[in-house]
Design a protein around this motif. Structure first.
Motif, mmCIF file in Angstrom:
data_model
loop_
_atom_site.group_PDB
_atom_site.id
_atom_site.type_symbol
_atom_site.label_atom_id
_atom_site.label_comp_id
_atom_site.label_asym_id
_atom_site.label_seq_id
_atom_site.Cartn_x
_atom_site.Cartn_y
_atom_site.Cartn_z
ATOM 1 N N GLU A 1 -3.553 -10.023 -4.138
ATOM 2 C CA GLU A 1 -2.476 -10.811 -3.541
ATOM 3 C C GLU A 1 -2.218 -12.019 -4.429
ATOM 4 O OE1 GLU A 1 -1.542 -11.588 0.960
ATOM 5 O OE2 GLU A 1 -3.202 -12.849 0.320
ATOM 6 N N HIS A 2 -1.016 -12.114 -4.942
ATOM 7 C CA HIS A 2 -0.633 -13.216 -5.834
ATOM 8 C C HIS A 2 -1.570 -13.313 -7.043
ATOM 9 C CE1 HIS A 2 2.063 -14.335 -2.632
ATOM 10 N NE2 HIS A 2 1.041 -14.498 -1.808
ATOM 11 N N GLY A 3 -1.961 -12.147 -7.587
ATOM 12 C CA GLY A 3 -2.795 -12.120 -8.779
ATOM 13 C C GLY A 3 -4.265 -12.413 -8.551
ATOM 14 N N ARG A 4 -4.677 -12.494 -7.300
ATOM 15 C CA ARG A 4 -6.078 -12.782 -6.977
ATOM 16 C C ARG A 4 -6.600 -11.758 -5.978
ATOM 17 N NH1 ARG A 4 -7.153 -18.958 -5.872
ATOM 18 N NH2 ARG A 4 -9.220 -18.090 -6.185
ATOM 19 N N LEU A 5 -7.914 -11.579 -5.961
ATOM 20 C CA LEU A 5 -8.514 -10.707 -4.960
ATOM 21 C C LEU A 5 -8.397 -11.351 -3.586
ATOM 22 C CD1 LEU A 5 -11.757 -9.566 -6.790
ATOM 23 C CD2 LEU A 5 -9.686 -8.246 -6.401
ATOM 24 N N ALA A 6 -8.038 -10.563 -2.600
ATOM 25 C CA ALA A 6 -7.872 -11.061 -1.233
ATOM 26 C C ALA A 6 -8.849 -10.312 -0.322
ATOM 27 C CB ALA A 6 -6.433 -10.877 -0.781
ATOM 28 N N PHE A 7 -10.094 -10.761 -0.334
ATOM 29 C CA PHE A 7 -11.146 -10.086 0.417
ATOM 30 C C PHE A 7 -10.838 -10.070 1.915
ATOM 31 C CE2 PHE A 7 -15.334 -9.969 2.534
ATOM 32 C CZ PHE A 7 -15.746 -8.730 2.079
ATOM 33 N N GLU A 8 -10.305 -11.149 2.450
ATOM 34 C CA GLU A 8 -10.011 -11.213 3.889
ATOM 35 C C GLU A 8 -8.936 -10.204 4.282
ATOM 36 O OE1 GLU A 8 -7.338 -13.836 1.711
ATOM 37 O OE2 GLU A 8 -9.508 -13.713 1.743
ATOM 38 N N ARG A 9 -7.987 -9.935 3.379
ATOM 39 C CA ARG A 9 -6.948 -8.930 3.653
ATOM 40 C C ARG A 9 -7.576 -7.540 3.691
ATOM 41 N NH1 ARG A 9 -1.820 -9.855 5.098
ATOM 42 N NH2 ARG A 9 -0.573 -10.033 3.239
ATOM 43 N N LEU A 10 -8.529 -7.296 2.813
ATOM 44 C CA LEU A 10 -9.224 -6.012 2.804
ATOM 45 C C LEU A 10 -10.029 -5.837 4.091
ATOM 46 C CD1 LEU A 10 -10.015 -3.394 1.380
ATOM 47 C CD2 LEU A 10 -11.892 -4.647 0.316
ATOM 48 N N GLN A 11 -10.717 -6.876 4.525
ATOM 49 C CA GLN A 11 -11.482 -6.790 5.771
ATOM 50 C C GLN A 11 -10.563 -6.461 6.937
ATOM 51 O OE1 GLN A 11 -13.653 -10.550 5.893
ATOM 52 N NE2 GLN A 11 -15.537 -9.358 5.713
ATOM 53 N N ASN A 12 -9.411 -7.102 6.991
ATOM 54 C CA ASN A 12 -8.438 -6.841 8.043
ATOM 55 C C ASN A 12 -7.977 -5.386 7.980
ATOM 56 O OD1 ASN A 12 -6.578 -7.423 10.165
ATOM 57 N ND2 ASN A 12 -4.966 -7.605 8.630
ATOM 58 N N GLN B 1 -10.782 -2.935 9.242
ATOM 59 C CA GLN B 1 -11.166 -3.027 10.645
ATOM 60 C C GLN B 1 -10.213 -2.284 11.570
ATOM 61 O OE1 GLN B 1 -11.498 -7.221 11.354
ATOM 62 N NE2 GLN B 1 -13.443 -7.387 10.270
ATOM 63 N N ARG B 2 -9.076 -1.877 11.066
ATOM 64 C CA ARG B 2 -8.085 -1.201 11.908
ATOM 65 C C ARG B 2 -8.340 0.299 11.958
ATOM 66 N NH1 ARG B 2 -2.347 -4.166 10.930
ATOM 67 N NH2 ARG B 2 -3.141 -6.279 10.929
ATOM 68 N N ARG B 3 -7.811 0.943 12.988
ATOM 69 C CA ARG B 3 -7.938 2.390 13.170
ATOM 70 C C ARG B 3 -6.552 2.971 13.501
ATOM 71 N NH1 ARG B 3 -11.925 1.356 11.008
ATOM 72 N NH2 ARG B 3 -14.048 1.501 11.717
ATOM 73 N N GLY B 4 -6.407 4.251 13.268
ATOM 74 C CA GLY B 4 -5.197 4.973 13.659
ATOM 75 C C GLY B 4 -3.935 4.415 13.045
ATOM 76 N N ALA B 5 -2.898 4.251 13.891
ATOM 77 C CA ALA B 5 -1.590 3.778 13.435
ATOM 78 C C ALA B 5 -1.691 2.375 12.854
ATOM 79 C CB ALA B 5 -0.584 3.805 14.580
ATOM 80 N N ALA C 1 -2.832 2.705 9.252
ATOM 81 C CA ALA C 1 -1.741 3.204 8.407
ATOM 82 C C ALA C 1 -0.733 2.100 8.124
ATOM 83 C CB ALA C 1 -1.067 4.393 9.072
ATOM 84 N N ARG C 2 -0.413 1.306 9.128
ATOM 85 C CA ARG C 2 0.534 0.196 8.963
ATOM 86 C C ARG C 2 -0.040 -0.854 8.005
ATOM 87 N NH1 ARG C 2 1.777 0.114 13.740
ATOM 88 N NH2 ARG C 2 0.193 -1.277 14.550
ATOM 89 N N ALA C 3 -1.314 -1.187 8.158
ATOM 90 C CA ALA C 3 -1.953 -2.170 7.273
ATOM 91 C C ALA C 3 -1.978 -1.666 5.834
ATOM 92 C CB ALA C 3 -3.373 -2.475 7.757
ATOM 93 N N ALA C 4 -2.226 -0.368 5.646
ATOM 94 C CA ALA C 4 -2.248 0.204 4.301
ATOM 95 C C ALA C 4 -0.868 0.145 3.657
ATOM 96 C CB ALA C 4 -2.751 1.644 4.350
ATOM 97 N N ASP C 5 0.180 0.344 4.450
ATOM 98 C CA ASP C 5 1.547 0.238 3.931
ATOM 99 C C ASP C 5 1.903 -1.200 3.575
ATOM 100 O OD1 ASP C 5 2.082 2.937 4.099
ATOM 101 O OD2 ASP C 5 3.061 2.793 6.061
ATOM 102 N N GLU C 6 1.484 -2.124 4.417
ATOM 103 C CA GLU C 6 1.815 -3.543 4.215
ATOM 104 C C GLU C 6 0.998 -4.175 3.092
ATOM 105 O OE1 GLU C 6 1.041 -5.209 8.050
ATOM 106 O OE2 GLU C 6 2.790 -4.251 8.964
#
Length: 69
Positions: free
Chosen positions: A21-32, A35-39, A42-47
């Motif tokens: 994110e913005h040229g840097r690793l975003a560990f908190e975004r990866l954790q988010n 932690q999600r399941r199902g739809a 999929a939405r988080a992976a798209d975003e």
């Protein structure tokens, strides 16, 4: 993962799943993302797409590469 199909069988890589994110690793975004399941997952992976960054080649076509210099 498109590059993975080009690797020989019995090849092993070591690496990490990362989100940039913005040229840097975003560990908190990866954790988010993880932690999600199902739809929601999929939405988080798209975003916020994650990428596999390989940093070690452990085995190539069945050959142990950990002893290579």
């Amino acid at each position: 993962m498109a590059g993975a199909v080009q690797l020989p069988d019995v090849t092993a890589l070591d690496g990490e799943l990362v989100v940039w994110e913005h040229g840097r690793l975003a560990f908190e975004r990866l954790q988010n993302w993880l932690q999600r399941r199902g739809a929601g997952a999929a939405r988080a992976a798209d975003e916020t797409p994650a990428h596999f960054d390989a940093f070690d080649l452990l085995r190539l076509a069945g050959t142990d590469t950990t002893i290579w210099p």
